[in-house]
Write a protein that holds these residues in place. Structure first.
Motif: not given
Length: 311
Positions: A100-119
């Motif tokens: 399991m990844q140490p990052e909280h799921a909500v933080n991961a959702i926001l981070r990955i979305t910011d890294e891939n805007p509109g995708e």
């Protein structure tokens, strides 16, 4: 170009199937699977998700642990999936929870979305707690997504939990309300009724789970209890692959043969209707339409996808 997915789950029998379908498609890139309390408690959700990835040989997909209770602190669980969420299979495949990844799921959702805007296409197959929390942490989150597919809600006011609500919305009505009101990207919804109307015949289900492959044996084992509950006790005429069908519509929108755009909200009060999806069918409120409601699918296409994922 591969479709980039974040899959939010409460794994769960039908979540397990949906994850397997996504993993089977070469045109899909799963950037994260995020877990939330729902069908079972959060730790079992995480364990079940890792078990699916292990059976499919895809433990490279990162899994994140998210909210362990609803927005107002309640914990609602489903009964038909068994105590562990995967049909209480004897001697289940062991999993390594250290993956399991140490990052909280909500933080991961926001981070990955910011890294891939509109995708990013977000597939929400569970109570919408993680999604609502993401919207609370970043009010612009709903504009950064490419699209969202939700399994949840009921368009005829016929509940499968209380009198008026489908389980995912019933388990966290506030989260469902926030999500439908604050997402600002194309939002697609497969309701309880659509999943049941577009299910698969029991004869076909029997052929599917008896293909004698590792994946089909796995599907048969974890879906047995749910299938028997619906087939024998509830006497449903078809097997209803709720999350699996939602995933099929997301990875190939040509599967969808009928849909309508409507303004939708969620009832957050009421003893009998809390969590019920409310649809303004005649646009009496004059609001901007916010949800595409999927009503019918091409079942020949969905069955082909389901068969290929079990090979």
């Amino acid at each position: 170009m591969a479709t980039k997915l974040i899959i939010d789950v409460d794994t769960g029998v039908d979540d397990s199937e949906a994850i397997m379908l996504a993993l089977s498609r070469s045109n899909v890139e799963i950037l994260a699977i995020t877990c939330v309390n729902g069908n079972v408690a959060i730790d079992n959700v995480c364990k079940n998700t890792l078990r699916v990835l292990k059976v499919c040989g895809r433990l490279d997909v990162p899994v994140y642990k998210g909210a362990c209770r609803s927005m107002v602190g309640t914990k609602k669980h489903a009964e038909a999936h068994g105590d562990d969420g995967q049909g209480d299979v004897m001697n289940p495949e062991p999993v390594d929870m250290s993956l399991m990844q140490p990052e909280h799921a909500v933080n991961a959702i926001l981070r990955i979305t910011d890294e891939n805007p509109g995708e990013i296409t977000l597939i929400a197959l569970a109570p919408l707690t993680n999604v609502a929390l993401a919207l609370r942490l970043d009010p612009d989150f709903g504009r950064k997504l490419k699209e969202v597919f939700i399994m949840g809600g009921n368009i005829e006011g016929r509940g499968n939990k209380n009198l008026g609500a489908e389980f995912n919305f019933y388990a966290d009505p506030e989260a469902a309300y926030i999500t439908l009101h604050e997402l600002k990207c194309p939002t697609n919804l497969l309701s309880l009724e659509a999943a049941e109307a577009n299910g698969i015949e029991w004869e076909w289900y029997d052929r599917w789970v008896n293909m004698d492959t590792r994946k089909s044996r796995f599907i048969k084992a974890f879906s047995r209890k749910t299938a028997e509950f619906n087939r024998t006790l509830l006497k449903h005429p078809k097997y209803s692959p709720y999350d699996l069908l939602t995933m099929a519509t997301a990875i190939d929108q040509t599967v969808i043969t009928e849909s309508v755009d409507e303004w939708c909200t969620v009832e957050i009060g009421g003893n009998h209707t809390r969590g019920q999806l409310v649809v303004d069918w005649e646009n009496k409120m004059g609001n901007k339409l916010n949800v595409r409601i999927i009503k019918k699918v091409n079942t020949d296409k969905t069955k082909a996808y389901f068969m290929s994922m079990a090979m």
